[in-house]
Design a protein around this motif. Structure first.
Motif, PDB file in Angstrom:
ATOM      1  N   MET A   1      30.791  19.885  -4.824  1.00  0.00           N
ATOM      2  CA  MET A   1      30.722  20.157  -6.265  1.00  0.00           C
ATOM      3  C   MET A   1      29.629  21.160  -6.606  1.00  0.00           C
ATOM      4  O   MET A   1      29.831  22.087  -7.347  1.00  0.00           O
ATOM      5  CB  MET A   1      30.442  18.873  -7.042  1.00  0.00           C
ATOM      6  CG  MET A   1      31.634  18.001  -7.247  1.00  0.00           C
ATOM      7  SD  MET A   1      32.926  18.833  -8.179  1.00  0.00           S
ATOM      8  CE  MET A   1      32.135  19.044  -9.743  1.00  0.00           C
TER       9      MET A   1
ATOM     10  N   GLY B 194      33.223  27.721 -14.668  1.00  0.00           N
ATOM     11  CA  GLY B 194      34.332  26.778 -14.807  1.00  0.00           C
ATOM     12  C   GLY B 194      34.386  26.063 -16.145  1.00  0.00           C
ATOM     13  O   GLY B 194      35.394  25.445 -16.466  1.00  0.00           O
ATOM     14  N   ARG B 199      36.823  23.036 -22.171  1.00  0.00           N
ATOM     15  CA  ARG B 199      36.213  21.978 -21.362  1.00  0.00           C
ATOM     16  C   ARG B 199      34.828  21.618 -21.886  1.00  0.00           C
ATOM     17  O   ARG B 199      34.143  20.774 -21.308  1.00  0.00           O
ATOM     18  CB  ARG B 199      36.091  22.432 -19.906  1.00  0.00           C
ATOM     19  CG  ARG B 199      37.416  22.402 -19.170  1.00  0.00           C
ATOM     20  CD  ARG B 199      37.210  22.903 -17.765  1.00  0.00           C
ATOM     21  NE  ARG B 199      38.477  22.987 -17.061  1.00  0.00           N
ATOM     22  CZ  ARG B 199      38.642  23.666 -15.929  1.00  0.00           C
ATOM     23  NH1 ARG B 199      37.618  24.310 -15.385  1.00  0.00           N
ATOM     24  NH2 ARG B 199      39.818  23.713 -15.337  1.00  0.00           N
ATOM     25  N   ASN B 532      35.066  21.580 -13.311  1.00  0.00           N
ATOM     26  CA  ASN B 532      36.519  21.646 -13.113  1.00  0.00           C
ATOM     27  C   ASN B 532      37.302  20.906 -14.173  1.00  0.00           C
ATOM     28  O   ASN B 532      38.525  20.931 -14.154  1.00  0.00           O
ATOM     29  CB  ASN B 532      36.889  21.070 -11.746  1.00  0.00           C
ATOM     30  CG  ASN B 532      36.328  21.925 -10.629  1.00  0.00           C
ATOM     31  OD1 ASN B 532      36.516  23.138 -10.632  1.00  0.00           O
ATOM     32  ND2 ASN B 532      35.605  21.313  -9.718  1.00  0.00           N
ATOM     33  N   SER B 533      36.616  20.188 -15.061  1.00  0.00           N
ATOM     34  CA  SER B 533      37.360  19.449 -16.087  1.00  0.00           C
ATOM     35  C   SER B 533      36.429  19.212 -17.262  1.00  0.00           C
ATOM     36  O   SER B 533      35.297  19.689 -17.282  1.00  0.00           O
ATOM     37  CB  SER B 533      37.842  18.110 -15.532  1.00  0.00           C
ATOM     38  OG  SER B 533      36.799  17.152 -15.600  1.00  0.00           O
ATOM     39  N   PRO B 536      32.879  16.579 -15.994  1.00  0.00           N
ATOM     40  CA  PRO B 536      32.428  16.966 -14.655  1.00  0.00           C
ATOM     41  C   PRO B 536      31.724  15.846 -13.907  1.00  0.00           C
ATOM     42  O   PRO B 536      31.893  15.705 -12.698  1.00  0.00           O
ATOM     43  CB  PRO B 536      31.473  18.132 -14.923  1.00  0.00           C
ATOM     44  CG  PRO B 536      31.143  18.067 -16.373  1.00  0.00           C
ATOM     45  CD  PRO B 536      32.307  17.432 -17.035  1.00  0.00           C
ATOM     46  N   ASP B 539      34.190  13.275 -12.660  1.00  0.00           N
ATOM     47  CA  ASP B 539      34.892  13.853 -11.508  1.00  0.00           C
ATOM     48  C   ASP B 539      34.078  13.628 -10.243  1.00  0.00           C
ATOM     49  O   ASP B 539      34.607  13.262  -9.192  1.00  0.00           O
ATOM     50  CB  ASP B 539      35.070  15.366 -11.670  1.00  0.00           C
ATOM     51  CG  ASP B 539      36.134  15.709 -12.697  1.00  0.00           C
ATOM     52  OD1 ASP B 539      36.838  14.788 -13.139  1.00  0.00           O
ATOM     53  OD2 ASP B 539      36.242  16.897 -13.037  1.00  0.00           O
ATOM     54  N   GLY B 547      41.122  15.351 -11.354  1.00  0.00           N
ATOM     55  CA  GLY B 547      42.361  16.106 -11.306  1.00  0.00           C
ATOM     56  C   GLY B 547      43.375  15.563 -12.286  1.00  0.00           C
ATOM     57  O   GLY B 547      44.146  16.306 -12.870  1.00  0.00           O
TER      58      GLY B 547
END
Lengths: 251, 646
Positions: A1, B194, B199, B532-533, B536, B539, B547
């Motif tokens: 990450m 990202g 987001r 990524n979302s 974070p 995640d 995901g």
């Protein structure tokens, strides 16, 4: 990450201007937002002026004296302000040329065009000071009424009309006749154009600061952006003048 | 687990060693976290002052025909109470928490313009102090926070109080615009890799919306107050009908700013609640996009409803119908938010922490204030209730029941991040119930006396109107409310000393500020995180659920402490943060002193002839400004990645 984006970003900072997640220089983004804010600042000043001009002209029109006493026609010298507008618009052109020269790293040309911009701006401010002094002598002051000089014919025509003193008061002192009209035209005009002139003055200081900085540090990779930011602000104050010139002087 | 705890313990010992208090580090700081804390502390000090003003007014109104306060003092108190609470409390508390949290949430090391950020805090403090100085120099402003013309003309409000009000708020206004520009650039341009706009955490979204509202709403107020200053100091008569000016124009200009202002006060708090509810429901926010874009819609609609404050003027049926309709439209995006908050809790694994209590209390009280708002949007109803206590009840339900309850929630939620200590939950819950009950005791009866005809802003009333019992209840409620605030202060003081040490992520939350130590190091993130979302940190902690865009958190809090950064990493030495500088403080001090001089431009003061003292103040102020600008340039050159090494 986790990633090493931080280090990469930091190293890049030494090579190219700081560009963020919008793909724009942060200062430029901030300046655009500030210009958005300033637009409302000037919109409020201009609208206030137009409201009070409309009131004055409505009163004078219904009294049938607008042809003698319209403050726009009576005070605002279109010739002078056309020259001033030309100076300021020309300064926008020289600003573009200064920026182009800096992007070509031609510092001699940059110096010439940047100084030309500063001088054109300074002559605009000088012209505005002259205009203010002139208007003051003509009887347009920072006060809720103006005192307009009348031609002999105008005085004759107006004094024959027996006008309400709340609309116009005639004064005669020897050769000179004047009409005192209660109106906020002068107040709104001076506050609006005065704040514009203040912005132009700040712009001149800004461009001068950029000029000195670029001369002292010609190798700084920040220079084109520094010049562009000063130019962005400069074009904005020019554009405000275009709005004021069109709405107040031309129409 | 054991390793993680060891990390935290180490982090705290190293921090303990570093933590030697230094005035210089605070007064010359450009760190968004320190600036945020200065904002919060100074705004809280003003909250106490505004609260004292409220208590004094309630003592006066507790019984009929009271002589505790004179009419003039009462006028000063209601003017300063409102001005303080709007400009010096709720706005800067929002800005303070935003300053601390927003850069962390977007994964940035600081605000986009750290020195400008420092300028904002010192200008805010300068403006607030200038405003309060008026109490010592002949009386505070007494014209109401809306400063209606022609009451503000010198023949009706002689003395300098209104000038203090104009220039004090002028300075805080510049601070607000500078701060808003900083937030806009930080949010748009400093997001971690990202983190697309969709987001961003909702608190970040709402701060961005509010920043846009500020930059478009404040200039109108700035111009109007400059025009008023010209009226008072140079005889300009913009708002003096006796000389051809227009009193209603002031109302238009003021409310064109003033209505968006109420969204400036509430939207960031809605953002806080939108963070607290998902964390303690262990579910993502329900309808993320609806919550975000309804905030945008509220921001837009806020600019076309201002004249609902002016139904009493008599603008005519067409204008009234338009502004009534536009105002009622705002109920739609607001309702969307409320339903989404409730749906977020629905089916969630709800943990009733104090922050969660406050978030739920916020929803309940804000609904009451929202409903009275919709009724007031109707011109026939408004004409019955305008200038009555019903309106006072309405806006206290949205501004106290809404903003302040939400801000208490935000305080309990982020206190561990800011201080490294947990707040006492037991005292917190007592404090919540005391606040909620005493708030309703204070403000609910105002609906009743309002509909019974009790006008706002009266300093006393006769016995026998049927208002006595309600006013007495309101006064008792106010004392309990003041006690609730004292209890909060006690809780903060106690928790700071012996609160349980807070881990990085005490709430098992989903946003990036919880990925780093509490309190965070000056550079925040050692390595900028990749996102990524919308969640974070969840995640990272629950990779099996990542995901899936609708995943929540498992009902048991994570046993894994995921950390983006560690204190002892050698990389930390390579991060260059901007240096300390006093220049923003000197610059705002100069502007404050020059403003003080300007207030007395037509007065003989300090035993000197007219203008002499004034010009001396202005000259000193401007000299400080130029000195600070020069120093600012020098300091920023020192930090420039291009020039610093030369």
């Amino acid at each position: 990450m986790s990633s090493t984006a931080g280090h990469a970003h930091h190293d890049e900072a030494h090579q190219k201007p700081l560009v963020g997640s919008m793909g724009v220089d942060s200062r430029k983004l901030g300046l655009w937002a500030f210009i958005g804010s300033e637009t409302l600042f000037f919109a409020t000043l201009i609208v206030t002026h137009l409201i009070f001009y409309a009131r004055t002209s409505n009163v004078l029109e219904s009294a049938g004296v607008i042809e003698y006493l319209d403050p726009r026609l009576g005070y605002l010298a279109i010739e002078l302000t056309t020259v001033l507008a030309t100076l300021l618009l020309a300064s926008s052109l020289t600003m573009v040329l200064a920026l182009a020269a800096s992007k070509a790293r031609d510092w001699k040309k940059f110096r010439f065009w940047q100084m030309a911009t500063i001088l054109l701006g300074a002559s605009f401010v000088g012209g505005q000071v002259y205009e203010f002094v002139h208007l003051y002598h003509e009887g347009l002051k920072l006060a809720p009424s103006f005192e307009m000089h009348l031609s002999h014919e105008a005085y004759q025509a107006l004094s024959a009309m027996n006008l309400d003193p709340s609309i116009v008061t005639l004064k005669e002192a020897g050769e000179h006749a004047t009409a005192v009209v209660p109106s906020l035209f002068g107040v709104t005009f001076f506050v609006m154009t005065g704040f514009h002139g203040l912005h132009v003055t700040i712009g001149i200081i800004w461009l001068l600061a950029v000029y000195i900085k670029v001369m002292r540090f010609p190798d700084s990779p920040e220079n084109p952006m520094d010049i562009e930011l000063g130019g962005l602000y400069w074009h904005f104050v020019d554009l405000v003048w275009v709005a004021i010139f069109t709405l107040i002087y031309l129409i | 687990m054991a390793i993680a705890e060891q990390h935290i313990a180490e982090a705290q010992t190293t921090q303990g060693a570093e933590k030697e208090f230094s005035w210089r580090e605070w007064l010359a700081t450009v760190d968004h976290k320190k600036i945020g804390i200065i904002y919060i502390l100074s705004a809280f000090a003003f909250f106490v002052l505004g609260g004292i003003e409220a208590v004094l007014m309630r003592i006066q109104l507790g019984v009929p025909d009271n002589t505790f306060l004179s009419a003039d003092i009462y006028n000063q108190l209601f003017t300063m109470h409102a001005t303080t609470m709007v400009f010096l409390v709720v706005m800067p508390l929002n800005v303070g928490i935003g300053n601390y949290v927003v850069p962390l949430m977007v994964g940035a090391r600081d605000m986009a313009f750290p020195r400008l950020n420092a300028l904002s805090i010192w200008l805010f403090i300068g403006g607030g102090l200038l405003l309060y100085l008026s109490f010592l120099t002949g009386g505070a402003p007494n014209q109401g926070w809306f400063a209606y013309a022609p009451l503000t003309q010198t023949q009706y409000t002689p003395g300098q109080a209104v000038d203090y009000w104009i220039l004090g708020l002028g300075l805080t206004g510049v601070a607000s615009i500078a701060g808003a520009l900083n937030f806009i650039v930080t949010v748009l341009n400093m997001r971690a890799p990202g983190m697309t706009l969709n987001r961003m955490p909702l608190f970040v979204w709402m701060n961005m919306v509010v920043s846009f509202i500020i930059i478009f709403a404040f200039p109108t107020f700035t111009v109007a107050s400059i025009q008023l200053l010209f009226d008072r100091q140079f005889g300009a008569a913009f708002f003096n009908p006796a000389q051809g000016g227009d009193a209603v124009l002031w109302q238009h200009l003021f409310w064109f700013f003033g209505h968006p202002e109420v969204y400036i006060l509430i939207l960031p708090v809605m953002g806080m609640v939108s963070e607290i509810l998902p964390t303690f429901s262990r579910k993502p926010i329900f309808g993320y996009a609806f919550v975000a874009y309804s905030g945008v819609a509220i921001g837009f609609l806020g600019f076309i409803v201002w004249a609902h404050h002016m139904f009493g003027v008599g603008l005519g049926p067409v204008a009234n119908a338009f502004f009534a309709g536009a105002t009622m439209l705002i109920a739609i995006p607001t309702g969307v938010k409320i339903f989404n908050w409730i749906a977020t809790m629905w089916g969630g694994d709800v943990r009733l922490t104090t922050a969660m209590y406050y978030a739920i209390g916020f929803i309940a009280m804000f609904i009451i204030g929202g409903i009275t708002g919709i009724t007031l949007a109707s011109p026939p109803i408004d004409l019955q209730q305008t200038d009555s206590y019903y309106v006072v009840a309405h806006f206290h339900y949205v501004l106290f029941g809404g903003s302040i309850l939400g801000l208490f929630g935000g305080a309990y939620y982020w206190f561990p991040k800011m201080t490294g200590r947990m707040m006492d939950e037991g005292i917190g819950k007592v404090q919540f119930w005391l606040t909620l009950i005493s708030f309703n005791l204070t403000f609910f009866p105002m609906h009743i006396v309002g509909t019974e005809g009790m006008p706002r802003r009266i300093y006393t009333y006769e016995a026998g109107m049927g208002w006595e019992i309600w006013n007495l209840i309101e006064t008792i409620g106010t004392f309990l409310l003041a006690f609730a605030v004292l209890l909060f202060i006690y809780n903060v003081a106690k928790s700071l000393r012996n609160g349980e040490p807070a881990s990085n992520d005490p709430w098992d939350a989903s946003t990036l500020e919880w990925a780093i130590p509490s309190p965070p190091p000056s550079y925040n993130f050692l390595n900028l995180p990749v996102v990524n979302s919308r969640r974070p940190l969840w995640d990272a902690k629950y990779p099996h659920a990542a995901g899936d865009d609708h995943h929540g958190a498992p009902s048991k809090p994570s046993q894994v402490r995921y950390e983006y950064t560690t204190e002892d990493s050698p990389g930390a030495k390579d991060i260059h943060m901007p240096s300390l500088t006093f220049m923003p403080m000197i610059l705002s001090g100069g502007l404050t002193i020059a403003s003080l001089g300007f207030i007395y431009i037509n007065q003989a003061i300090l035993g000197l002839p007219t203008r002499v003292a004034s010009y001396v103040f202005i000259a000193i102020g401007i000299a400080m400004v130029f000195y600070a600008i020069r120093g600012w340039v020098v300091d920023s050159r020192r930090d420039s990645p291009y020039l610093g090494h030369h």
